[in-house]
Design a protein around this motif. Structure first.
Motif, PDB file in Angstrom:
ATOM      1  N   UNK A 289     -16.004  -4.867 -47.627  1.00 31.59           N
ATOM      2  CA  UNK A 289     -16.613  -5.869 -46.747  1.00 31.59           C
ATOM      3  C   UNK A 289     -17.597  -6.700 -47.574  1.00 31.59           C
ATOM      4  N   UNK A 290     -17.957  -7.859 -47.058  1.00 23.81           N
ATOM      5  CA  UNK A 290     -19.035  -8.617 -47.692  1.00 23.81           C
ATOM      6  C   UNK A 290     -20.368  -8.052 -47.210  1.00 23.81           C
ATOM      7  N   UNK A 291     -21.419  -8.248 -47.980  1.00 25.61           N
ATOM      8  CA  UNK A 291     -22.738  -7.739 -47.608  1.00 25.61           C
ATOM      9  C   UNK A 291     -23.186  -8.333 -46.275  1.00 25.61           C
ATOM     10  N   UNK A 292     -23.976  -7.556 -45.543  1.00 20.04           N
ATOM     11  CA  UNK A 292     -24.495  -7.955 -44.224  1.00 20.04           C
ATOM     12  C   UNK A 292     -23.379  -8.234 -43.222  1.00 20.04           C
ATOM     13  N   UNK A 293     -22.351  -7.403 -43.271  1.00 18.45           N
ATOM     14  CA  UNK A 293     -21.212  -7.545 -42.355  1.00 18.45           C
ATOM     15  C   UNK A 293     -21.522  -6.842 -41.026  1.00 18.45           C
ATOM     16  N   UNK A 294     -21.404  -7.541 -39.886  1.00 14.88           N
ATOM     17  CA  UNK A 294     -21.625  -6.892 -38.584  1.00 14.88           C
ATOM     18  C   UNK A 294     -20.567  -5.821 -38.317  1.00 14.88           C
ATOM     19  N   UNK A 295     -20.950  -4.777 -37.595  1.00 18.20           N
ATOM     20  CA  UNK A 295     -20.055  -3.645 -37.345  1.00 18.20           C
ATOM     21  C   UNK A 295     -18.702  -4.052 -36.746  1.00 18.20           C
ATOM     22  N   UNK A 296     -18.648  -4.966 -35.733  1.00 20.33           N
ATOM     23  CA  UNK A 296     -17.331  -5.340 -35.196  1.00 20.33           C
ATOM     24  C   UNK A 296     -16.410  -5.974 -36.243  1.00 20.33           C
ATOM     25  N   UNK A 297     -17.003  -6.786 -37.135  1.00 20.37           N
ATOM     26  CA  UNK A 297     -16.194  -7.432 -38.175  1.00 20.37           C
ATOM     27  C   UNK A 297     -15.671  -6.383 -39.155  1.00 20.37           C
ATOM     28  N   UNK A 298     -16.494  -5.395 -39.472  1.00 19.32           N
ATOM     29  CA  UNK A 298     -16.047  -4.297 -40.344  1.00 19.32           C
ATOM     30  C   UNK A 298     -14.905  -3.538 -39.680  1.00 19.32           C
ATOM     31  N   UNK A 299     -15.020  -3.328 -38.376  1.00 19.15           N
ATOM     32  CA  UNK A 299     -13.947  -2.640 -37.633  1.00 19.15           C
ATOM     33  C   UNK A 299     -12.650  -3.433 -37.717  1.00 19.15           C
ATOM     34  N   UNK A 345     -23.510  -3.330 -41.317  1.00 17.04           N
ATOM     35  CA  UNK A 345     -23.028  -2.159 -42.057  1.00 17.04           C
ATOM     36  C   UNK A 345     -23.660  -2.114 -43.445  1.00 17.04           C
ATOM     37  N   UNK A 346     -24.069  -0.914 -43.850  1.00 17.03           N
ATOM     38  CA  UNK A 346     -24.704  -0.730 -45.165  1.00 17.03           C
ATOM     39  C   UNK A 346     -23.709  -0.090 -46.133  1.00 17.03           C
ATOM     40  N   UNK A 347     -23.892  -0.403 -47.415  1.00  9.40           N
ATOM     41  CA  UNK A 347     -23.025   0.157 -48.441  1.00  9.40           C
ATOM     42  C   UNK A 347     -23.084   1.682 -48.386  1.00  9.40           C
ATOM     43  N   UNK A 348     -21.917   2.318 -48.327  1.00  7.73           N
ATOM     44  CA  UNK A 348     -21.855   3.775 -48.302  1.00  7.73           C
ATOM     45  C   UNK A 348     -21.807   4.387 -46.919  1.00  7.73           C
TER      46      UNK A 348
END
Length: 357
Positions: A289-299, A345-348
């Protein structure tokens, strides 16, 4: 989510050798004559991440899947490429399709490998490539700002193109555009010269560890942060060995980590990317994901239905997941959190998404 890094440089600087080492293949022709690569070669490379191995062990996963990055071996550019020299226009169009540029710089002497120039000069070689990209950008800008085309362009893009044209003509660094415009708008401009860049100084084997006079002179001007010193030929040889032989050989030549791993990791950082994980008995998987990605977008990276029907994300940090030996203990000790749509979402992070279909 596919991210591409294009390997560019003058002919015979080691681009195809590096590509073959990266992809552990002989897909790219690596011959001793200019333009042996014409059509670009594409290779997908797993991003090394020790966290993935650890999570897979904890979850006793049947499968382990790395996140990946694509590398494109683009044919050698020459002076005059923007005017079509050496099939330059075709090659420049391939660069437009990548997210970041890996500049391969010749930093070795050789009687056996042809040099398109009379001597080895990494600074001059980079300037040739960057000048050709700027000239190509200038030509593109002029066409797009032509009266009949200008009407189709958004106002913000017109401002970017006009300022870029002014900077190129005045020989001003186009990085200054980032002071005036948002990156999302700059990325839409299609300009070659503002793509993120990594520099790879390709050295001879005996210079591994300390570099040489050519890489030293390059770093003096362009700095260490985005520069990697690699012997592409040596890396290619290392990749042909089995694990034990690889360790012995690397120890013998004083190499702590492969330059390829460093390049992949730096490329990941350069593109402002992060990793989250899903982990369970079936599989442990890394996702980009790109940094500072909102949780729904990560999903949505996993499946578009996850983003559309997102309810919340069960979230555990990597350190807490390892410390508590998995999901069950993380939940029991209060280290698993429920995060909503606003969560970045945070890295890791290890995530489990709840959603409605």
């Amino acid at each position: 989510m596919g991210f591409k890094c294009g390997i560019v440089g003058l002919p015979n600087v080691g681009k195809s050798t590096l590509f073959n080492a990266l992809t552990n293949s002989n897909k790219a022709q690596a011959e001793n004559f200019p333009f042996c690569t014409i059509d670009p070669n594409l290779g997908v490379v797993p991003v090394p991440d020790i966290r993935l191995d650890n999570l897979a062990k904890i979850s006793e996963s049947k499968k382990k899947i790395n996140t990946t990055m694509s590398f494109v071996d683009i044919a050698g550019l020459v002076k005059g490429a923007s005017k079509g020299e050496g099939l330059g226009n075709k090659f420049l169009s391939h660069i437009r399709e990548v997210d970041a540029i890996v500049h391969m710089i010749r930093c070795f002497d050789s009687q056996d490998i042809q040099n398109v120039n009379t001597n080895v000069d990494p600074i001059r070689d980079l300037e040739i490539i960057e000048t050709e990209m700027k000239l190509s950008d200038l030509e593109s800008i002029e066409k797009r700002l032509d009266k009949k085309n200008k009407k189709k362009i958004e106002e913000e893009q017109i401002k970017i193109l006009e300022m870029a044209s002014n900077y190129i003509n005045k020989d001003t660094n186009l990085e200054k555009l980032k002071e005036n415009f948002e990156m999302k708008d700059l990325n839409q401009s299609g300009l070659l010269s503002i793509k993120p860049k990594l520099y790879v100084c390709n050295i001879d084997e005996k210079s591994i560890g300390n570099g040489n006079k050519y890489s030293d002179s390059f770093i003096k001007i362009y700095g260490e942060s985005n520069t990697i010193i690699i012997s592409a030929d040596t890396e290619n040889q290392i990749n042909q060995l089995d694990l034990e032989e690889k360790k012995k050989y690397m120890k013998m030549i004083g190499l702590e980590d492969t330059g390829l791993n460093t390049l992949i990791k730096k490329g990941y950082e350069l593109l402002n990317l992060e990793t989250f994980f899903t982990s369970g008995p079936e599989e442990t998987r890394a996702w980009t994901i790109t940094k500072n990605c909102p949780a729904p977008k990560a999903a949505g990276i996993i499946h578009t239905d996850f983003e559309k029907g997102f309810i919340r994300a069960e979230t555990v940090s990597y350190d807490d997941f390892v410390k508590n030996n998995g999901w069950i203990n993380s939940k029991a000790t209060g280290k698993m959190r429920l995060e909503g749509k606003e969560y970045l979402v945070k890295d890791g992070d290890i995530l489990n998404f709840r959603f409605n279909t």
